[in-house]
Write an enzyme that holds these catalytic residues in place. Sequence first.
Site, short mmCIF file in Angstrom:
data_model
loop_
_atom_site.label_atom_id
_atom_site.label_comp_id
_atom_site.label_asym_id
_atom_site.label_seq_id
_atom_site.Cartn_x
_atom_site.Cartn_y
_atom_site.Cartn_z
N ASP A 58 0.87 -1.17 0.00
CA ASP A 58 0.00 0.00 0.00
C ASP A 58 0.91 1.22 0.00
O ASP A 58 1.56 1.52 1.00
CB ASP A 58 -0.89 -0.01 1.24
CG ASP A 58 -1.84 1.18 1.31
OD1 ASP A 58 -1.70 2.12 0.48
OD2 ASP A 58 -2.72 1.19 2.19
N ASN A 85 3.15 2.63 -10.58
CA ASN A 85 1.92 2.64 -11.37
C ASN A 85 0.66 2.89 -10.53
O ASN A 85 -0.37 3.30 -11.07
CB ASN A 85 1.80 1.30 -12.11
CG ASN A 85 0.48 1.14 -12.80
OD1 ASN A 85 0.22 1.73 -13.83
ND2 ASN A 85 -0.39 0.31 -12.23
N TYR A 156 -6.71 14.84 -9.03
CA TYR A 156 -5.89 14.00 -9.91
C TYR A 156 -4.85 14.82 -10.67
O TYR A 156 -3.66 14.47 -10.69
CB TYR A 156 -6.80 13.26 -10.89
CG TYR A 156 -6.09 12.18 -11.68
CD1 TYR A 156 -5.76 10.98 -11.09
CD2 TYR A 156 -5.77 12.38 -13.02
CE1 TYR A 156 -5.10 9.98 -11.79
CE2 TYR A 156 -5.13 11.40 -13.75
CZ TYR A 156 -4.79 10.19 -13.13
OH TYR A 156 -4.15 9.22 -13.85
N LYS A 160 -0.71 14.61 -10.22
CA LYS A 160 0.21 14.20 -11.29
C LYS A 160 1.23 15.30 -11.58
O LYS A 160 2.38 15.00 -11.93
CB LYS A 160 -0.58 13.84 -12.54
CG LYS A 160 -1.41 12.56 -12.40
CD LYS A 160 -0.54 11.35 -12.10
CE LYS A 160 -1.35 10.06 -12.08
NZ LYS A 160 -0.52 8.87 -11.81
N THR A 191 -9.17 0.66 -19.12
CA THR A 191 -8.98 0.09 -17.79
C THR A 191 -10.14 0.53 -16.92
O THR A 191 -11.02 1.28 -17.36
CB THR A 191 -7.66 0.58 -17.18
OG1 THR A 191 -7.72 2.01 -17.03
CG2 THR A 191 -6.47 0.22 -18.06
#
Length: 235
Positions: A58, A85, A156, A160, A191
Amino acid sequence: MNKRVLISGASRGLGLCFAKKYLEDGCMVFAGARNEGAAGLKELKEKYGDLLVPLQLDVADTKSVESAAEAASAYTDHLDVIINNAGIHSETSFLELEDADLDDCLPVYDVNAVGPVRVVKAFLPLLKKGESGLVVNISSESGSIGTAERIKEFDYCMSKAALNMGTKLLHNYLKDMNINVIAVHPGWMRTDMGGQNATQDPFETAGRLTELFEEVREGRNKAVFMDNTGAEYPW
């Protein structure tokens, strides 16, 4: 190829495809996941046996990451490649600002931006012992400040962008140890996160990227933010 590769977020999506591709190429894969007993990893374990080492990992939990590094060291004396990833969105990510819960941003930053640094820190002793190391941070075009046009996904996109900065900092720190660090925009893939309307197959993407990673590992010694063709992408 016969490399030793650590992949976080390896239980599904692109991470699972990376694991499958490296295993097909005869590499030893350390598959880190919060659920190391996930169905996809069980199938690969049955097929490839000792080449696959599932690790409970984790990336938001320092003790979990350290325990995974200790477990990996029982199987190998070095690593050649680390692929960070693991990544998440918050539940309110796609809502407009007035409706978004900005407190949801913090767990996303923890996983997407701080998590990869935790992984590198814990596994660095193994990475240092390889002949030519490579750290790959799976980023996104959404983290590019130079091309930003979105009006939401604060959690998000900002995570990033922070990951990209982390890539530069890690590269600066590790370059004299013969370890290169890059960020990659893999593209829009079919995905769980990308959805079924996405334009790219994740296994085909993994295949292209593993070839690019080898070129970078053996050649370019600079911090690069690149897409899945190897072209440099705006930070």
